[in-house]
Design a protein around this motif. Structure first.
Motif, PDB file in Angstrom:
ATOM      1  N   GLU A 156      -7.691 -22.441  19.499  1.00  0.00           N
ATOM      2  CA  GLU A 156      -7.533 -23.894  19.393  1.00  0.00           C
ATOM      3  C   GLU A 156      -8.853 -24.634  19.598  1.00  0.00           C
ATOM      4  OE1 GLU A 156      -4.010 -26.088  20.554  1.00  0.00           O
ATOM      5  OE2 GLU A 156      -3.189 -24.174  21.265  1.00  0.00           O
ATOM      6  N   GLU A 157      -9.705 -24.149  20.477  1.00  0.00           N
ATOM      7  CA  GLU A 157     -10.980 -24.826  20.721  1.00  0.00           C
ATOM      8  C   GLU A 157     -11.949 -24.704  19.536  1.00  0.00           C
ATOM      9  OE1 GLU A 157     -11.096 -20.804  22.878  1.00  0.00           O
ATOM     10  OE2 GLU A 157      -9.706 -22.478  22.836  1.00  0.00           O
ATOM     11  N   ASP A 158     -11.643 -23.812  18.581  1.00  0.00           N
ATOM     12  CA  ASP A 158     -12.484 -23.637  17.396  1.00  0.00           C
ATOM     13  C   ASP A 158     -12.101 -24.580  16.252  1.00  0.00           C
ATOM     14  OD1 ASP A 158     -13.798 -21.497  18.665  1.00  0.00           O
ATOM     15  OD2 ASP A 158     -12.302 -20.066  17.934  1.00  0.00           O
ATOM     16  N   ILE A 159     -11.034 -25.335  16.414  1.00  0.00           N
ATOM     17  CA  ILE A 159     -10.544 -26.206  15.350  1.00  0.00           C
ATOM     18  C   ILE A 159     -11.308 -27.524  15.419  1.00  0.00           C
ATOM     19  CG2 ILE A 159      -8.500 -27.194  14.277  1.00  0.00           C
ATOM     20  CD1 ILE A 159      -6.877 -25.275  16.056  1.00  0.00           C
ATOM     21  N   THR A 160     -12.516 -27.498  14.869  1.00  0.00           N
ATOM     22  CA  THR A 160     -13.424 -28.634  15.025  1.00  0.00           C
ATOM     23  C   THR A 160     -13.730 -29.367  13.721  1.00  0.00           C
ATOM     24  OG1 THR A 160     -15.273 -27.106  14.801  1.00  0.00           O
ATOM     25  CG2 THR A 160     -14.536 -27.609  17.050  1.00  0.00           C
ATOM     26  N   THR A 161     -13.181 -28.891  12.611  1.00  0.00           N
ATOM     27  CA  THR A 161     -13.459 -29.526  11.321  1.00  0.00           C
ATOM     28  C   THR A 161     -12.161 -29.641  10.514  1.00  0.00           C
ATOM     29  OG1 THR A 161     -13.853 -27.491  10.085  1.00  0.00           O
ATOM     30  CG2 THR A 161     -15.742 -28.416  11.278  1.00  0.00           C
ATOM     31  N   PRO A 162     -12.146 -30.497   9.491  1.00  0.00           N
ATOM     32  CA  PRO A 162     -10.937 -30.632   8.668  1.00  0.00           C
ATOM     33  C   PRO A 162     -10.483 -29.320   8.007  1.00  0.00           C
ATOM     34  CG  PRO A 162     -12.350 -32.527   8.326  1.00  0.00           C
ATOM     35  CD  PRO A 162     -13.134 -31.546   9.172  1.00  0.00           C
ATOM     36  N   ALA A 163     -11.407 -28.526   7.490  1.00  0.00           N
ATOM     37  CA  ALA A 163     -11.009 -27.269   6.843  1.00  0.00           C
ATOM     38  C   ALA A 163     -10.432 -26.290   7.864  1.00  0.00           C
ATOM     39  CB  ALA A 163     -12.195 -26.642   6.109  1.00  0.00           C
ATOM     40  N   ARG A 164     -10.960 -26.285   9.060  1.00  0.00           N
ATOM     41  CA  ARG A 164     -10.406 -25.429  10.116  1.00  0.00           C
ATOM     42  C   ARG A 164      -9.021 -25.918  10.541  1.00  0.00           C
ATOM     43  NH1 ARG A 164     -14.503 -22.416  13.443  1.00  0.00           N
ATOM     44  NH2 ARG A 164     -16.311 -22.289  12.101  1.00  0.00           N
ATOM     45  N   ARG A 165      -8.777 -27.222  10.431  1.00  0.00           N
ATOM     46  CA  ARG A 165      -7.442 -27.761  10.730  1.00  0.00           C
ATOM     47  C   ARG A 165      -6.416 -27.311   9.679  1.00  0.00           C
ATOM     48  NH1 ARG A 165     -10.810 -31.809  11.873  1.00  0.00           N
ATOM     49  NH2 ARG A 165     -10.933 -32.652  13.960  1.00  0.00           N
ATOM     50  N   LYS A 184     -11.075 -19.697   4.038  1.00  0.00           N
ATOM     51  CA  LYS A 184     -12.417 -19.379   4.549  1.00  0.00           C
ATOM     52  C   LYS A 184     -13.474 -19.874   3.555  1.00  0.00           C
ATOM     53  CE  LYS A 184     -12.966 -15.915   7.443  1.00  0.00           C
ATOM     54  NZ  LYS A 184     -13.270 -14.580   7.894  1.00  0.00           N
ATOM     55  N   LYS A 185     -13.176 -19.797   2.266  1.00  0.00           N
ATOM     56  CA  LYS A 185     -14.089 -20.340   1.254  1.00  0.00           C
ATOM     57  C   LYS A 185     -14.189 -21.857   1.393  1.00  0.00           C
ATOM     58  CE  LYS A 185     -12.918 -16.743  -2.089  1.00  0.00           C
ATOM     59  NZ  LYS A 185     -12.223 -16.494  -3.369  1.00  0.00           N
ATOM     60  N   LEU A 186     -13.077 -22.490   1.728  1.00  0.00           N
ATOM     61  CA  LEU A 186     -13.069 -23.937   1.932  1.00  0.00           C
ATOM     62  C   LEU A 186     -13.909 -24.310   3.160  1.00  0.00           C
ATOM     63  CD1 LEU A 186     -11.795 -26.441   0.604  1.00  0.00           C
ATOM     64  CD2 LEU A 186      -9.932 -26.237   2.277  1.00  0.00           C
ATOM     65  N   ILE A 187     -13.851 -23.489   4.186  1.00  0.00           N
ATOM     66  CA  ILE A 187     -14.670 -23.711   5.383  1.00  0.00           C
ATOM     67  C   ILE A 187     -16.145 -23.579   5.030  1.00  0.00           C
ATOM     68  CG2 ILE A 187     -15.269 -22.763   7.660  1.00  0.00           C
ATOM     69  CD1 ILE A 187     -12.221 -22.099   7.958  1.00  0.00           C
ATOM     70  N   THR A 188     -16.474 -22.602   4.203  1.00  0.00           N
ATOM     71  CA  THR A 188     -17.859 -22.433   3.752  1.00  0.00           C
ATOM     72  C   THR A 188     -18.302 -23.637   2.922  1.00  0.00           C
ATOM     73  OG1 THR A 188     -17.633 -20.032   3.767  1.00  0.00           O
ATOM     74  CG2 THR A 188     -19.416 -20.941   2.425  1.00  0.00           C
ATOM     75  N   PHE A 189     -17.437 -24.103   2.024  1.00  0.00           N
ATOM     76  CA  PHE A 189     -17.735 -25.303   1.244  1.00  0.00           C
ATOM     77  C   PHE A 189     -18.030 -26.472   2.179  1.00  0.00           C
ATOM     78  CE2 PHE A 189     -15.892 -29.370  -0.071  1.00  0.00           C
ATOM     79  CZ  PHE A 189     -16.690 -29.675  -1.157  1.00  0.00           C
ATOM     80  N   GLU A 190     -17.185 -26.635   3.164  1.00  0.00           N
ATOM     81  CA  GLU A 190     -17.343 -27.733   4.111  1.00  0.00           C
ATOM     82  C   GLU A 190     -18.688 -27.641   4.835  1.00  0.00           C
ATOM     83  OE1 GLU A 190     -14.147 -29.546   7.036  1.00  0.00           O
ATOM     84  OE2 GLU A 190     -14.879 -27.609   7.744  1.00  0.00           O
ATOM     85  N   LYS A 191     -19.063 -26.449   5.243  1.00  0.00           N
ATOM     86  CA  LYS A 191     -20.340 -26.250   5.937  1.00  0.00           C
ATOM     87  C   LYS A 191     -21.516 -26.607   5.050  1.00  0.00           C
ATOM     88  CE  LYS A 191     -19.096 -22.511   9.085  1.00  0.00           C
ATOM     89  NZ  LYS A 191     -19.264 -21.072   9.348  1.00  0.00           N
ATOM     90  N   THR A 192     -21.481 -26.131   3.811  1.00  0.00           N
ATOM     91  CA  THR A 192     -22.637 -26.326   2.931  1.00  0.00           C
ATOM     92  C   THR A 192     -22.702 -27.716   2.320  1.00  0.00           C
ATOM     93  OG1 THR A 192     -21.444 -25.400   1.058  1.00  0.00           O
ATOM     94  CG2 THR A 192     -22.796 -23.886   2.344  1.00  0.00           C
ATOM     95  N   ARG A 193     -21.562 -28.278   1.963  1.00  0.00           N
ATOM     96  CA  ARG A 193     -21.567 -29.543   1.249  1.00  0.00           C
ATOM     97  C   ARG A 193     -21.381 -30.768   2.125  1.00  0.00           C
ATOM     98  NH1 ARG A 193     -20.361 -28.360  -4.077  1.00  0.00           N
ATOM     99  NH2 ARG A 193     -21.356 -30.210  -4.867  1.00  0.00           N
ATOM    100  N   LEU A 194     -20.633 -30.598   3.215  1.00  0.00           N
ATOM    101  CA  LEU A 194     -20.303 -31.743   4.025  1.00  0.00           C
ATOM    102  C   LEU A 194     -20.956 -31.699   5.408  1.00  0.00           C
ATOM    103  CD1 LEU A 194     -16.501 -31.928   3.158  1.00  0.00           C
ATOM    104  CD2 LEU A 194     -18.386 -33.109   2.049  1.00  0.00           C
ATOM    105  N   GLY A 195     -21.726 -30.672   5.671  1.00  0.00           N
ATOM    106  CA  GLY A 195     -22.420 -30.583   6.949  1.00  0.00           C
ATOM    107  C   GLY A 195     -21.530 -30.208   8.120  1.00  0.00           C
ATOM    108  N   GLY A 196     -20.360 -29.584   7.847  1.00  0.00           N
ATOM    109  CA  GLY A 196     -19.462 -29.159   8.932  1.00  0.00           C
ATOM    110  C   GLY A 196     -20.047 -28.003   9.711  1.00  0.00           C
ATOM    111  N   THR A 197     -19.512 -27.779  10.939  1.00  0.00           N
ATOM    112  CA  THR A 197     -19.979 -26.652  11.757  1.00  0.00           C
ATOM    113  C   THR A 197     -18.895 -25.645  11.964  1.00  0.00           C
ATOM    114  OG1 THR A 197     -19.396 -27.856  13.772  1.00  0.00           O
ATOM    115  CG2 THR A 197     -21.689 -27.995  12.999  1.00  0.00           C
TER     116      THR A 197
END
Length: 130
Positions: free
Chosen positions: A46-55, A117-130
């Motif tokens: 639960e503490e890792d749910i820090t971005t929209p894609a992780r949600r 997981k691909k969406l999380i990668t997209f979020e990291k690269t395109r939207l600056g998510g962590t």
């Protein structure tokens, strides 16, 4: 077809809700029947749910691991996916969201997780998510 898993020393995985920990040596497990399996690296706390894609990922993971309460987790998935899709316009990301949603509707939760997981990668690269 059997699933062959190679585990590193001290690596954990979850099989049908049971947490399995490897000992101090590399080992190989072979699973001969259908089971819900997630490696430690694919499990979000639960503490890792820090971005929209992780949600989005988290309720899919729960549907996969706890199929007795799919309806509860599905509602959360729909809310989070709707929020995400309303905030993006990149065709590749939209297509990925549609694919994830289709996988969830077809109860193919593992494939949905791998696409998420691909969406999380997209979020990291395109939207600056962590």
């Amino acid at each position: 077809m059997a699933l062959k898993l190679s585990l590193k020393p001290d690596e954990k995985l979850v099989i049908n809700g049971a947490v399995i920990a490897n000992a101090d040596r590399r080992t190989t497990l072979i699973v001969h029947n259908k089971a819900s399996i997630l490696r430690e690296k694919d499990i979000l706390q639960e503490e890792d749910i820090t971005t929209p894609a992780r949600r989005i990922y988290f309720p899919i993971m729960l549907m996969y691991m706890d199929q007795g309460q799919v309806d509860k987790y599905y509602e959360e998935f729909v809310v989070r996916m709707t929020e995400f899709m309303n905030a993006i316009s990149t065709p590749d990301a939209v297509e990925l969201c549609v694919s994830i949603s289709r996988d969830v509707m077809e109860k193919n939760y593992y494939r949905a997780l791998m696409n998420c997981k691909k969406l999380i990668t997209f979020e990291k690269t395109r939207l600056g998510g962590t």
